[in-house]
Motif scaffolding. Structure first.
Motif, PDB file in Angstrom:
ATOM      1  N   ASP A  12       1.363  -1.292  -0.134  1.00 29.16           N
ATOM      2  CA  ASP A  12      -0.229  -0.153  -0.184  1.00 29.16           C
ATOM      3  C   ASP A  12       1.367   1.519  -0.089  1.00 29.16           C
ATOM      4  O   ASP A  12       0.623   2.095  -0.841  1.00 29.16           O
ATOM      5  N   LEU A  13       1.703   0.671   1.031  1.00 24.23           N
ATOM      6  CA  LEU A  13       3.207   2.691   0.527  1.00 24.23           C
ATOM      7  C   LEU A  13       3.235   3.040  -0.837  1.00 24.23           C
ATOM      8  O   LEU A  13       3.398   4.020  -0.727  1.00 24.23           O
ATOM      9  N   VAL A  14       4.196   1.758  -0.713  1.00 25.35           N
ATOM     10  CA  VAL A  14       4.939   2.308  -2.558  1.00 25.35           C
ATOM     11  C   VAL A  14       3.935   2.920  -3.439  1.00 25.35           C
ATOM     12  O   VAL A  14       3.986   2.738  -4.411  1.00 25.35           O
ATOM     13  N   THR A  15       2.501   1.944  -3.437  1.00 25.76           N
ATOM     14  CA  THR A  15       1.587   2.500  -4.592  1.00 25.76           C
ATOM     15  C   THR A  15       1.127   3.487  -4.181  1.00 25.76           C
ATOM     16  O   THR A  15       0.693   4.079  -5.023  1.00 25.76           O
ATOM     17  N   GLN A  16       0.856   3.809  -2.958  1.00 28.21           N
ATOM     18  CA  GLN A  16       0.559   5.532  -2.927  1.00 28.21           C
ATOM     19  C   GLN A  16       1.310   6.053  -2.807  1.00 28.21           C
ATOM     20  O   GLN A  16       0.788   7.530  -3.029  1.00 28.21           O
ATOM     21  N   LEU A  17       3.071   5.968  -2.805  1.00 27.73           N
ATOM     22  CA  LEU A  17       3.989   6.851  -3.130  1.00 27.73           C
ATOM     23  C   LEU A  17       4.256   6.884  -5.257  1.00 27.73           C
ATOM     24  O   LEU A  17       3.776   8.123  -5.271  1.00 27.73           O
ATOM     25  N   ALA A  18       3.974   6.251  -5.172  1.00 28.57           N
ATOM     26  CA  ALA A  18       3.841   6.403  -7.359  1.00 28.57           C
ATOM     27  C   ALA A  18       1.977   6.987  -7.708  1.00 28.57           C
ATOM     28  O   ALA A  18       2.557   8.099  -8.642  1.00 28.57           O
ATOM     29  N   ALA A  19       1.746   6.891  -7.414  1.00 33.20           N
ATOM     30  CA  ALA A  19       0.361   7.120  -7.208  1.00 33.20           C
ATOM     31  C   ALA A  19       0.288   8.528  -7.281  1.00 33.20           C
ATOM     32  O   ALA A  19      -0.666   9.870  -7.840  1.00 33.20           O
ATOM     33  N   GLY A  20       1.071   9.245  -6.281  1.00 35.08           N
ATOM     34  CA  GLY A  20       1.501  10.783  -5.743  1.00 35.08           C
ATOM     35  C   GLY A  20       1.929  11.140  -6.608  1.00 35.08           C
ATOM     36  O   GLY A  20       2.288  12.269  -6.183  1.00 35.08           O
ATOM     37  N   VAL A  21       3.032  10.332  -7.668  1.00 32.35           N
ATOM     38  CA  VAL A  21       3.629  11.428  -8.053  1.00 32.35           C
ATOM     39  C   VAL A  21       3.381  11.744  -9.243  1.00 32.35           C
ATOM     40  O   VAL A  21       2.691  11.061 -10.629  1.00 32.35           O
ATOM     41  N   LYS A  22       2.880  13.202  -9.785  1.00 35.45           N
ATOM     42  CA  LYS A  22       2.235  14.190 -10.171  1.00 35.45           C
ATOM     43  C   LYS A  22       3.562  15.743 -11.477  1.00 35.45           C
ATOM     44  O   LYS A  22       3.500  16.250 -10.787  1.00 35.45           O
ATOM     45  N   ASP A  75      -0.341   2.776 -15.369  1.00 40.40           N
ATOM     46  CA  ASP A  75      -1.643   1.490 -14.834  1.00 40.40           C
ATOM     47  C   ASP A  75      -0.708   1.157 -13.643  1.00 40.40           C
ATOM     48  O   ASP A  75       0.299   0.047 -14.015  1.00 40.40           O
ATOM     49  N   LEU A  76      -0.879   1.253 -12.794  1.00 43.83           N
ATOM     50  CA  LEU A  76      -0.912   0.370 -11.469  1.00 43.83           C
ATOM     51  C   LEU A  76      -0.898  -0.618 -11.446  1.00 43.83           C
ATOM     52  O   LEU A  76      -2.486  -0.748 -11.788  1.00 43.83           O
ATOM     53  N   VAL A  77      -0.581  -1.157 -10.546  1.00 45.11           N
ATOM     54  CA  VAL A  77      -0.947  -2.799 -10.248  1.00 45.11           C
ATOM     55  C   VAL A  77      -1.453  -2.673  -9.244  1.00 45.11           C
ATOM     56  O   VAL A  77      -0.893  -2.158  -7.549  1.00 45.11           O
ATOM     57  N   PRO A  78      -2.529  -3.361  -8.279  1.00 45.60           N
ATOM     58  CA  PRO A  78      -3.355  -2.956  -7.381  1.00 45.60           C
ATOM     59  C   PRO A  78      -2.308  -3.926  -6.300  1.00 45.60           C
ATOM     60  O   PRO A  78      -1.941  -4.589  -6.537  1.00 45.60           O
ATOM     61  N   PRO A  79      -2.856  -3.359  -5.007  1.00 44.11           N
ATOM     62  CA  PRO A  79      -1.312  -3.767  -4.125  1.00 44.11           C
ATOM     63  C   PRO A  79      -2.300  -5.157  -3.880  1.00 44.11           C
ATOM     64  O   PRO A  79      -1.420  -6.340  -3.544  1.00 44.11           O
ATOM     65  N   VAL A  80      -3.275  -5.461  -3.549  1.00 45.42           N
ATOM     66  CA  VAL A  80      -4.196  -7.059  -3.765  1.00 45.42           C
ATOM     67  C   VAL A  80      -3.801  -8.175  -4.476  1.00 45.42           C
ATOM     68  O   VAL A  80      -3.812  -9.212  -4.760  1.00 45.42           O
ATOM     69  N   GLN A  81      -3.233  -7.297  -5.658  1.00 48.54           N
ATOM     70  CA  GLN A  81      -2.645  -8.257  -6.344  1.00 48.54           C
ATOM     71  C   GLN A  81      -1.207  -8.686  -6.870  1.00 48.54           C
ATOM     72  O   GLN A  81      -0.311  -9.502  -7.783  1.00 48.54           O
ATOM     73  N   MET A  82      -0.587  -7.677  -6.168  1.00 49.12           N
ATOM     74  CA  MET A  82       0.997  -7.871  -5.976  1.00 49.12           C
ATOM     75  C   MET A  82       1.408  -9.003  -5.195  1.00 49.12           C
ATOM     76  O   MET A  82       0.754  -9.250  -4.191  1.00 49.12           O
ATOM     77  N   HIS A  83       2.362  -9.316  -5.904  1.00 47.21           N
ATOM     78  CA  HIS A  83       3.471 -10.890  -5.078  1.00 47.21           C
ATOM     79  C   HIS A  83       4.861 -10.516  -6.369  1.00 47.21           C
ATOM     80  O   HIS A  83       4.662 -10.680  -7.137  1.00 47.21           O
ATOM     81  N   LEU A  84       5.627 -11.864  -5.591  1.00 46.44           N
ATOM     82  CA  LEU A  84       6.773 -11.830  -5.789  1.00 46.44           C
ATOM     83  C   LEU A  84       6.989 -13.514  -6.356  1.00 46.44           C
ATOM     84  O   LEU A  84       7.214 -14.370  -5.766  1.00 46.44           O
TER      85      LEU A  84
END
Length: 227
Positions: free
Chosen positions: A15-25, A69-78
């Protein structure tokens, strides 16, 4: 059944890294990344350089909508490895053997830091890097492969890289946005966590708000890496 091995990462970290990416404008610009020449940029220590638009390629203004197009955090895995289609008896042997072997694989302490875009050539993704006990992480990936090969099962390890897919570029993505995003990822360091399990997963399509898999078995790793 189709099985693959992966690490399921902490949701709060994703969630943290996705929020960071979404805030880059960044400020809008008219250039877009050259998908054939843009090699991406790692952290400064890698020496990789950001490619540039070729002189003959006309500048195009971005349309409206998200710049990535961000990957939803719930769909992220390694992902670690794919095993293809297995009969039930083969899946059972793989699961049982991996549970025994995984007890000797150390639990690594990991964190997210840095990133890369459009690497390798032909890839259209932005990745956030994994750091920490990477030797232990690589040992887990090798162990998964060794278990499958020992059982004479097909295994595809090409899916493994020590990074998590953060998003994919689209027709509105600009080079300036990627530059800003990679700079933000370079300055970002997530909280660390102990990765204490490896999961055997079955691909599934439950929609964008659900994981793209169902858990076949969560397998406990061994003692934590000494620090």
């Amino acid at each position: 059944m189709h099985l693959f091995a992966a690490l399921v990462l902490p949701r709060d970290v994703l969630d943290l890294v996705t929020q960071l990416a979404a805030g880059v404008k960044p400020e809008p610009v008219a250039t877009r990344p050259d998908r054939t020449g843009l090699s991406g940029r790692h952290l400064a220590s890698t020496g990789k350089r950001f490619g540039r638009r070729r002189d003959h390629e006309p500048a195009r203004a971005p349309g409206t909508g998200p710049l990535l197009d961000l990957v939803p955090p719930v769909q992220m895995h390694l992902p670690l490895a794919k095993f293809g289609h297995l009969a039930l008896v083969e899946a059972t042997r793989l699961t049982d053997t991996m549970e025994v072997e995984a007890a000797s694989w150390a639990s690594p302490r990991l964190h997210l830091h840095g990133g890369v875009a459009l690497e390798p050539k032909g890839d259209n993704s932005v990745w956030v890097g994994l750091e920490g006990d990477l030797d232990a992480l690589n040992a887990i990936a090798r162990g998964v492969n060794d278990v499958a090969q020992g059982l004479q099962l097909f295994v595809d390890r090409r899916v493994f890289r020590p990074a998590v897919r953060l998003g994919t570029i689209n027709d509105r993505t600009t080079e300036a946005h990627l530059e800003e995003l990679l700079a933000a990822l370079e300055a970002f360091e997530s909280p660390a966590w102990w990765q204490t399990s490896v999961s055997l997963l079955i691909p599934a399509d439950f929609g964008p708000d659900r994981p793209p898999y169902r858990v076949h078995r969560s397998i406990k790793l061994g003692p934590a890496v000494a620090h």
